[in-house]
Design a protein around this motif. Structure first.
Motif, short mmCIF file in Angstrom:
data_model
loop_
_atom_site.label_atom_id
_atom_site.label_comp_id
_atom_site.label_asym_id
_atom_site.label_seq_id
_atom_site.Cartn_x
_atom_site.Cartn_y
_atom_site.Cartn_z
N ILE A 189 0.83 -1.20 0.00
CA ILE A 189 0.00 0.00 0.00
C ILE A 189 0.87 1.25 0.00
N LEU A 190 1.98 1.23 0.74
CA LEU A 190 2.90 2.36 0.76
C LEU A 190 3.48 2.62 -0.63
N HIS A 191 3.83 1.56 -1.35
CA HIS A 191 4.36 1.73 -2.70
C HIS A 191 3.35 2.38 -3.64
N LYS A 192 2.07 2.29 -3.28
CA LYS A 192 1.01 2.89 -4.10
C LYS A 192 0.63 4.29 -3.61
N GLY A 193 1.22 4.72 -2.48
CA GLY A 193 1.03 6.10 -2.05
C GLY A 193 0.25 6.34 -0.78
N VAL A 194 -0.11 5.30 -0.03
CA VAL A 194 -0.86 5.48 1.22
C VAL A 194 -0.06 4.83 2.34
N ARG A 253 -3.13 0.00 10.96
CA ARG A 253 -3.63 1.21 11.63
C ARG A 253 -3.51 2.37 10.67
N MET A 254 -4.54 3.21 10.60
CA MET A 254 -4.48 4.37 9.73
C MET A 254 -5.05 5.60 10.45
N SER A 255 -4.50 6.73 10.10
CA SER A 255 -4.99 8.01 10.60
C SER A 255 -5.35 8.85 9.40
N LEU A 278 -9.87 12.55 -2.19
CA LEU A 278 -8.63 11.93 -1.70
C LEU A 278 -8.90 10.73 -0.81
N PHE A 279 -9.93 10.85 0.03
CA PHE A 279 -10.29 9.74 0.92
C PHE A 279 -10.68 8.51 0.09
N LEU A 280 -11.52 8.71 -0.90
CA LEU A 280 -11.96 7.59 -1.75
C LEU A 280 -10.81 7.02 -2.58
N MET A 281 -9.87 7.87 -2.97
CA MET A 281 -8.69 7.41 -3.69
C MET A 281 -7.86 6.49 -2.79
N GLY A 282 -7.68 6.88 -1.54
CA GLY A 282 -6.94 6.06 -0.58
C GLY A 282 -7.62 4.73 -0.33
N ILE A 283 -8.92 4.74 -0.18
CA ILE A 283 -9.68 3.50 0.02
C ILE A 283 -9.55 2.61 -1.21
N SER A 284 -9.57 3.21 -2.39
CA SER A 284 -9.40 2.45 -3.63
C SER A 284 -8.02 1.78 -3.70
N GLU A 294 -7.41 -2.19 -3.85
CA GLU A 294 -6.59 -2.72 -4.94
C GLU A 294 -5.45 -3.58 -4.38
N SER A 295 -4.81 -3.10 -3.33
CA SER A 295 -3.69 -3.82 -2.73
C SER A 295 -4.14 -5.13 -2.09
#
Length: 88
Positions: free
Chosen positions: A23-28, A38-40, A49-55, A59-60
């Protein structure tokens, strides 16, 4: 917020450290802990942006079994990871 992973998943490639690294490699950034991620989220984040992160997270989760090796991921025997061990 947390994403809790089912314990005892038959494939050892599914673990918090590997998922967090992918997920980090994809930007989150998610912080792997025991059997959860855990996420903040900033209170000022836009819906887009929130929906992009969830996507990216979704995906991951769908791709994790296709990845044999993820750089910066700890072994499946690791219980937890610190942020500086997750990043290159």
């Amino acid at each position: 917020m947390n994403i809790t992973l089912v314990g005892g998943y038959p494939d050892k490639r599914v673990n918090p450290s590997r998922l967090a690294a992918l997920i980090l490699h994809k930007g989150v950034f998610l912080y792997p802990m025991d059997n959860r991620l855990r996420m903040s989220v900033a209170m000022t984040i836009t819906d887009e942006l929130f929906l992009m992160g969830i996507s990216i997270i979704k995906e991951s989760l769908n791709e994790i079994l296709e990845c044999d090796e993820i750089s910066s991921a700890q072994s499946e025997d690791s219980k937890s990871v610190t942020p500086w061990e997750t990043l290159d």
